[in-house]
Design an enzyme around this catalytic site. Sequence first.
Site, PDB file in Angstrom:
ATOM      1  N   LYS A 127       0.857  -1.176   0.000  1.00  0.00           N
ATOM      2  CA  LYS A 127       0.000   0.000   0.000  1.00  0.00           C
ATOM      3  C   LYS A 127       0.898   1.232   0.000  1.00  0.00           C
ATOM      4  O   LYS A 127       1.880   1.293   0.731  1.00  0.00           O
ATOM      5  CB  LYS A 127      -0.851  -0.032   1.275  1.00  0.00           C
ATOM      6  CG  LYS A 127      -1.686   1.184   1.498  1.00  0.00           C
ATOM      7  CD  LYS A 127      -3.101   0.960   1.000  1.00  0.00           C
ATOM      8  CE  LYS A 127      -3.867   2.265   0.963  1.00  0.00           C
ATOM      9  NZ  LYS A 127      -4.660   2.379  -0.280  1.00  0.00           N
ATOM     10  N   GLU A 140      13.082   0.663  10.807  1.00  0.00           N
ATOM     11  CA  GLU A 140      12.464   1.840  10.198  1.00  0.00           C
ATOM     12  C   GLU A 140      10.973   1.619   9.955  1.00  0.00           C
ATOM     13  O   GLU A 140      10.569   0.569   9.438  1.00  0.00           O
ATOM     14  CB  GLU A 140      13.140   2.170   8.860  1.00  0.00           C
ATOM     15  CG  GLU A 140      14.606   2.554   8.993  1.00  0.00           C
ATOM     16  CD  GLU A 140      15.199   3.163   7.727  1.00  0.00           C
ATOM     17  OE1 GLU A 140      16.181   3.888   7.852  1.00  0.00           O
ATOM     18  OE2 GLU A 140      14.682   2.909   6.615  1.00  0.00           O
ATOM     19  N   ARG A 144      23.181  -2.011  11.049  1.00  0.00           N
ATOM     20  CA  ARG A 144      24.444  -1.265  11.196  1.00  0.00           C
ATOM     21  C   ARG A 144      24.178  -0.006  12.001  1.00  0.00           C
ATOM     22  O   ARG A 144      23.040   0.293  12.330  1.00  0.00           O
ATOM     23  CB  ARG A 144      24.966  -0.874   9.814  1.00  0.00           C
ATOM     24  CG  ARG A 144      23.899  -0.085   9.044  1.00  0.00           C
ATOM     25  CD  ARG A 144      24.429   0.561   7.796  1.00  0.00           C
ATOM     26  NE  ARG A 144      23.353   0.992   6.916  1.00  0.00           N
ATOM     27  CZ  ARG A 144      22.708   2.137   7.013  1.00  0.00           C
ATOM     28  NH1 ARG A 144      22.989   2.979   7.980  1.00  0.00           N
ATOM     29  NH2 ARG A 144      21.745   2.444   6.178  1.00  0.00           N
TER      30      ARG A 144
END
Length: 449
Positions: free
Chosen positions: A202, A276, A292
């Site tokens: 989406k 994220e 990282r």
Amino acid sequence: MPIKRILIANRGEIALRIHRAAHEMGIETVAVHSTADAEAMHVRLADHAVCIGPPAASDSYLNIANIISAAEVSHADAIHPGYGFLSENARFAEIVEAHGIAWIGPKPEHIRTMGDKVEAKRSAGALGLPLVPGSNGAVSDIGEAHEVAARIGYPVIIKAASGGGGRGMKVCESADQLETLMRQAGSEAKAAFGDDTVYIEKYLGNPRHIEFQIFGDGRGNAIHLGERDCSLQRRHQKVLEEAPSPVLSSEERDRMGTICAKAMADMGYRGAGTIEFLWEAGEFYFIEMNTRLQVEHPVTEMITGVDLVREQIRIAEGEDLSCAQEDITFRGHAIECRINAEDAWTFAPSPGQVTYYHAAGGMHVRVDSGLYAGYRIPPYYDSMIAKLIVYGRNRDRCIMRLRRALEEMVVEGVKTNLPLHQALIQQEDVLAGEYTIKWLEDWLGRREA
Ligand code: ADP
């Protein structure tokens, strides 16, 4: 096992950042550098330096054989990859470990899983992280693409499984475009990443980018260090980051942070990582995980007091996490400006010799940079030359201090985006913390008109 000498497989400000943490721990450093970076500050400050090849990154900072040889001749017992370059290359991590050198990073299998976006999404879902609605894995046939898109509703975004750096994505507004865009996305992904696997999700209209910093010991314990808001982006590149996010309550931070930390504990994740999310209308949607250290990690350090590189090194030594979740407290506010050698308004890179340099200073001001007067910024690498990070007891104080620090910073001889940052922090929406990932480009467009 205690580490005695770290080879830093990177350049610029992050090489310096790692050197600083190492020296504060009494650990020696080995800088590796291309011929273009012989005069770089990280090379000057390191205890040892090894040239690993010509300027092109593919011949030097990405040259695995040369880096491993440099580690052997310099007797390094650990490698820190920084960010970018080889930091998310699972094969490199395996080769480092196979040579009996400590890898200051996550387990190679976790780097591999999170590097494949389809696999990453599957694992994230299995670990209980909220996902952007979309296909269940890769989509290869157009009939299936139509079914998925109809189920989640248009617009949708077609993404390359091997994509990265904001590339390999296509937004599709309606069913009649789907077949063409699917075909284009597949062939472009094949050309750019050598893999034509794509998936569909989406397309969120106007989200914020909010990411959580996590840390695991690799043995089933993990903590979170809160979030960073990185919504001010241009072409999917972050420009200014802040912590905490202006839109999260402490309850939301605790709730989401706990979900992230638990996922990492269940996975047995080792070292630093960033999860994220896009955030819209109060909901989080996982987009990817970076295995990282991030460019923007200092804003987290400023509000938690935890040295993230020191923590990475400790974990690579096999130590426990230095603090438990209940020891982590969030105090005040921090903002980071990425300072690039580029025209502030056209964004054209501006490499060349720095004739004069004055870094901002004073209370709660941190500049991470390898700049000095006379330094020649090479044209071969990223244009980021400094990070200005400022802390304040609250967001208003932080912004006032940032304004003052930006006035002090002087870089002459090359163009920089300092004027962009100076203008940015005068904007009502930025002052109010009311912006999404579209805001910066919209503002730049309005300025031009
Ligand atoms: P990359 O690895 O290339 O950085 P990401 O998956 O992290 O790719 O996405 C990069 C950016 O693309 C995000 O920060 C966001 O701006 C945009 N993006 C990605 N997925 C979506 C989505 N489903 N809806 C809207 N924007 C998206």
